[in-house]
Design a protein around this motif. Structure first.
Motif, PDB file in Angstrom:
ATOM      1  N   GLU A   1       0.826  -1.206   0.000  1.00 55.28           N
ATOM      2  CA  GLU A   1       0.000   0.000   0.000  1.00 55.28           C
ATOM      3  C   GLU A   1       0.863   1.260   0.000  1.00 55.28           C
ATOM      4  O   GLU A   1       0.599   2.216  -0.733  1.00 55.28           O
ATOM      5  CB  GLU A   1      -0.927   0.007   1.220  1.00 55.28           C
ATOM      6  CG  GLU A   1      -1.784   1.261   1.244  1.00 55.28           C
ATOM      7  CD  GLU A   1      -2.859   1.247   2.340  1.00 55.28           C
ATOM      8  OE1 GLU A   1      -3.211   0.154   2.814  1.00 55.28           O
ATOM      9  OE2 GLU A   1      -3.328   2.343   2.696  1.00 55.28           O
ATOM     10  N   LYS A   2       1.935   1.227   0.798  1.00 54.63           N
ATOM     11  CA  LYS A   2       2.820   2.389   0.897  1.00 54.63           C
ATOM     12  C   LYS A   2       3.387   2.766  -0.474  1.00 54.63           C
ATOM     13  O   LYS A   2       3.333   3.931  -0.879  1.00 54.63           O
ATOM     14  CB  LYS A   2       3.961   2.069   1.873  1.00 54.63           C
ATOM     15  CG  LYS A   2       5.024   3.139   1.962  1.00 54.63           C
ATOM     16  CD  LYS A   2       6.131   2.697   2.930  1.00 54.63           C
ATOM     17  CE  LYS A   2       7.309   3.669   2.869  1.00 54.63           C
ATOM     18  NZ  LYS A   2       8.465   3.144   3.623  1.00 54.63           N
ATOM     19  N   TYR A   3       3.919   1.772  -1.194  1.00 59.58           N
ATOM     20  CA  TYR A   3       4.562   2.096  -2.474  1.00 59.58           C
ATOM     21  C   TYR A   3       3.537   2.328  -3.591  1.00 59.58           C
ATOM     22  O   TYR A   3       3.815   3.037  -4.547  1.00 59.58           O
ATOM     23  CB  TYR A   3       5.606   1.037  -2.828  1.00 59.58           C
ATOM     24  CG  TYR A   3       6.751   1.101  -1.844  1.00 59.58           C
ATOM     25  CD1 TYR A   3       7.636   2.179  -1.870  1.00 59.58           C
ATOM     26  CD2 TYR A   3       6.895   0.156  -0.834  1.00 59.58           C
ATOM     27  CE1 TYR A   3       8.643   2.302  -0.922  1.00 59.58           C
ATOM     28  CE2 TYR A   3       7.894   0.266   0.116  1.00 59.58           C
ATOM     29  CZ  TYR A   3       8.774   1.339   0.065  1.00 59.58           C
ATOM     30  OH  TYR A   3       9.761   1.471   1.004  1.00 59.58           O
ATOM     31  N   TYR A   4       2.373   1.760  -3.443  1.00 61.03           N
ATOM     32  CA  TYR A   4       1.292   2.082  -4.382  1.00 61.03           C
ATOM     33  C   TYR A   4       0.948   3.566  -4.263  1.00 61.03           C
ATOM     34  O   TYR A   4       0.883   4.295  -5.253  1.00 61.03           O
ATOM     35  CB  TYR A   4       0.079   1.201  -4.075  1.00 61.03           C
ATOM     36  CG  TYR A   4      -1.150   1.483  -4.922  1.00 61.03           C
ATOM     37  CD1 TYR A   4      -1.080   1.520  -6.311  1.00 61.03           C
ATOM     38  CD2 TYR A   4      -2.393   1.702  -4.310  1.00 61.03           C
ATOM     39  CE1 TYR A   4      -2.219   1.773  -7.078  1.00 61.03           C
ATOM     40  CE2 TYR A   4      -3.534   1.948  -5.065  1.00 61.03           C
ATOM     41  CZ  TYR A   4      -3.445   1.985  -6.444  1.00 61.03           C
ATOM     42  OH  TYR A   4      -4.565   2.239  -7.201  1.00 61.03           O
ATOM     43  N   ARG A   5       0.788   4.011  -3.025  1.00 61.40           N
ATOM     44  CA  ARG A   5       0.442   5.425  -2.806  1.00 61.40           C
ATOM     45  C   ARG A   5       1.544   6.350  -3.316  1.00 61.40           C
ATOM     46  O   ARG A   5       1.276   7.356  -3.973  1.00 61.40           O
ATOM     47  CB  ARG A   5       0.206   5.691  -1.312  1.00 61.40           C
ATOM     48  CG  ARG A   5      -1.101   5.112  -0.780  1.00 61.40           C
ATOM     49  CD  ARG A   5      -1.247   5.392   0.718  1.00 61.40           C
ATOM     50  NE  ARG A   5      -2.453   4.799   1.271  1.00 61.40           N
ATOM     51  CZ  ARG A   5      -3.655   5.383   1.246  1.00 61.40           C
ATOM     52  NH1 ARG A   5      -3.809   6.566   0.693  1.00 61.40           N
ATOM     53  NH2 ARG A   5      -4.704   4.769   1.790  1.00 61.40           N
ATOM     54  N   LEU A   6       2.786   6.037  -2.992  1.00 62.85           N
ATOM     55  CA  LEU A   6       3.898   6.894  -3.429  1.00 62.85           C
ATOM     56  C   LEU A   6       3.957   6.981  -4.954  1.00 62.85           C
ATOM     57  O   LEU A   6       4.250   8.038  -5.520  1.00 62.85           O
ATOM     58  CB  LEU A   6       5.228   6.344  -2.895  1.00 62.85           C
ATOM     59  CG  LEU A   6       5.502   6.577  -1.403  1.00 62.85           C
ATOM     60  CD1 LEU A   6       6.733   5.787  -0.949  1.00 62.85           C
ATOM     61  CD2 LEU A   6       5.690   8.073  -1.120  1.00 62.85           C
ATOM     62  N   GLN A   7       3.651   5.869  -5.609  1.00 65.05           N
ATOM     63  CA  GLN A   7       3.728   5.878  -7.077  1.00 65.05           C
ATOM     64  C   GLN A   7       2.524   6.573  -7.710  1.00 65.05           C
ATOM     65  O   GLN A   7       2.632   7.110  -8.813  1.00 65.05           O
ATOM     66  CB  GLN A   7       3.892   4.447  -7.605  1.00 65.05           C
ATOM     67  CG  GLN A   7       5.248   3.873  -7.218  1.00 65.05           C
ATOM     68  CD  GLN A   7       5.474   2.493  -7.800  1.00 65.05           C
ATOM     69  OE1 GLN A   7       6.019   2.344  -8.879  1.00 65.05           O
ATOM     70  NE2 GLN A   7       5.024   1.477  -7.083  1.00 65.05           N
TER      71      GLN A   7
END
Ligand SMILES: [Zn+2]
Lengths: 326, 241
Positions: A144-150
């Protein structure tokens, strides 16, 4: 894309399938917006070109096993915009890609941090038509963290997003992917939700997103089911792809499904939308797609037959039916 | 660090670019080139076609002449606007800090897409510290991407000026193997050498044995260093083809 299911326990189709008659789609153009050509052979490129595929998108994904260092990521991204693009051009197929950190490898946080640092070096490159394929796999906190950042990176770069939806707990994962995209203020019209099925498509379309369907044997959509989906939902904001990769998959899934749709009485206009036009409309929001670039080398192939002079990297055609290799 | 008048080159390239891109693109480009801000420099390099477009540039015969006076052998004819814009950007990079200069530009090579590679190799003749790019140039010759090879081989004075004999001979052989036009290689006759002639003659025999042909320029390069009788004998293999 990315399925890791084993095939041993899957039943083979009971009867011999009907042969694919390429003449059914003769003269039609196709755009495959999700196919991992890095894993495919030159025979596949040739077959795709012959079947009318004029352009494709190769999303960045994992390699079947996890990478252990940042340089492997960099070399992979640079091959998507470099060597693979060249390989494709040899067959007159315009190669685009999406760049992103896939969900599986987002779970290696130490490495993911380094990947996030080099992504800006690639997302602005020519022919990069989106951030992808990103989203959920196990639906962990790291994913979820890297989905949001991307999603934020895509917004900043003005690029569409190609969202991979999970195999397990699919419906919920798809809803969550859309919720988060909206939370980050992305226009759903710039987000392509991939790997849909009969259970997810309605909500995806109702909420204004693009719905992509992957025609992939055993684990995803079969194309007979796809015909029914188009009959029910029409062609607006729907697109199909092969997601062909290193698994048992079919790089001709798009033209084959077009042929099947034609046999089943779907209008030429609807077929064109779901196998060509909609993908272009969605990903051209990147400003990186120009139809004038499609298939520019295709007409040249004839004059290279039986001729050793190559220009512009065009590959001479190999006569597969001949026992002679010269 | 440079072997030519960098200021004169920058000014001339600036004039040519202004004639070939839109005013707002020039307003943007003329503010780029600070390599102390790597992220911005990298982004400017990558997004060049979005700003400049990809049209083929026009250049007057006088400008071409002036370019050749400032940097002999360097030509930009038939380049696209993005290729020229990228080379201009590189020419703006401050080279005082040698380590940073090299690291930033080398990093562009490592992450480059096809058109970026073309621009980068085209820029070799105008980069600072010419001897630092020899390995990079030899690496480029190992590429199998046609347009990249052409950027190194055609109308590019860098290889002839800087490559070792062994690397030069690889360039010529690679050009032959990839069906490039040998006559467009800068320094082809000047760098011709006995070792290359030997390699070419061996190659000619191998091709003859396989029933394949060779380009006529091969004989032209091999002849000055090869016994005329031997050349003729090998040529005989080809009479039936
Ligand atoms: Zn995929």
């Amino acid at each position: 894309m990315c399925c890791s299911h084993s095939f041993e326990d899957k039943p083979l189709p009971g009867q011999k399938p009907e042969a694919f008659d390429i003449t059914a789609v003769k003269g039609m153009k196709f755009f495959d917006p999700h196919v991992h050509m890095t894993s495919r052979t030159t025979d596949d490129y040739q077959a795709m070109a012959d079947a009318g595929v004029v352009a494709l998108i190769e999303p960045a994904f994992w390699l079947g096993q996890p990478r252990t260092g940042i340089d492997s990521f960099r070399d992979y991204y640079s091959s998507l915009v470099g060597w693979e693009r060249f390989r494709s051009s040899q067959f007159g197929i315009k190669h685009y890609c999406t760049i992103g950190l896939n969900s599986r490898e987002a779970n290696n946080e130490a490495l993911a941090e380094q990947v996030m640092e080099i992504l800006p070096l690639f997302v602005y490159k020519d022919g990069v038509v989106g951030v992808g394929e990103i989203g959920f796999d196990d639906q962990t906190a790291a994913e979820e963290k890297y989905y949001r950042l991307q999603l934020d990176l895509a917004k900043e770069a003005g690029l569409p997003v190609q969202v991979h939806t999970p195999h397990r707990d699919k419906k919920h994962g798809t809803q969550r992917s859309m919720d988060i995209a909206l939370e980050h203020c992305l226009d759903p019209y710039t987000v392509i939700i991939d790997h849909n099925n009969e259970e997810t498509v309605k909500e995806v379309l109702d909420r204004g997103f693009w719905a992509a369907f992957t025609i992939y044997p055993f684990t995803k959509m079969g194309n007979q089911r796809m015909v029914e989906v188009v009959k029910q939902y029409g062609s607006e904001r729907i697109m199909i792809n092969s997601a062909a990769d290193w698994g048992i998959s079919d790089p001709l899934a798009v033209p084959k499904t077009a042929a099947l749709m034609k046999l089943n009485g779907i209008s030429a206009e609807d077929i064109e939308l779901v196998t060509y036009r909609n993908a272009i409309t969605a990903f051209a929001q990147s400003g990186q797609i120009d139809e004038a670039d499609f298939g520019v080398n295709i007409d040249q192939s004839a004059k290279f037959e039986g001729n050793s002079i190559l220009r512009g990297g065009q590959q001479p055609r190999v006569d597969k039916s001949s026992i002679i290799i010269s | 660090m440079f072997g030519y008048d960098t200021e004169a080159l920058r000014n001339l390239l600036a004039t040519i670019i202004q004639n070939n891109i839109k005013p707002d693109a020039w307003a943007w480009l003329s503010n780029q080139g600070d390599i102390t801000n790597t992220a911005t420099f990298n982004a400017a390099f990558a997004m060049m076609p979005r700003k400049t477009g990809k049209a083929v540039i026009t250049i007057t015969p006088e400008q071409a002449q002036e370019l050749n006076t400032i940097r002999p052998g360097f030509t930009i004819e038939d380049w696209t606007a993005d290729r020229l814009g990228r080379v201009y950007l590189l020419s703006q990079a401050n080279a005082t800090d040698k380590e940073r200069y090299f690291a930033v530009i080398e990093n562009l090579f490592l992450a480059a897409e096809m058109n970026e590679l073309v621009a980068l190799y085209s820029a070799l003749p105008v980069l600072a510290y010419a001897d630092q790019w020899v390995k990079r140039c030899a690496e480029g010759i190992r590429s199998n991407i046609g347009s990249v090879l052409e950027a190194i081989m055609y109308h590019n004075p860098y290889p002839a000026e800087n490559l070792s004999e062994a690397a030069w001979n690889q360039l010529v052989m690679k050009a032959i193997f990839t069906d490039k036009q040998l006559t467009l290689i800068t320094g082809l006759n000047e760098r011709n050498n006995p070792e290359l002639a030997r390699i070419l003659m061996d190659f000619a025999r191998e091709r003859g044995a396989a029933g394949r042909s060779v380009v006529p320029e091969l004989w032209h390069l091999a002849s000055p260093f090869t016994d005329a009788g031997i050349v003729n004998a090998v040529k005989q293999q080809y009479t039936t083809i």
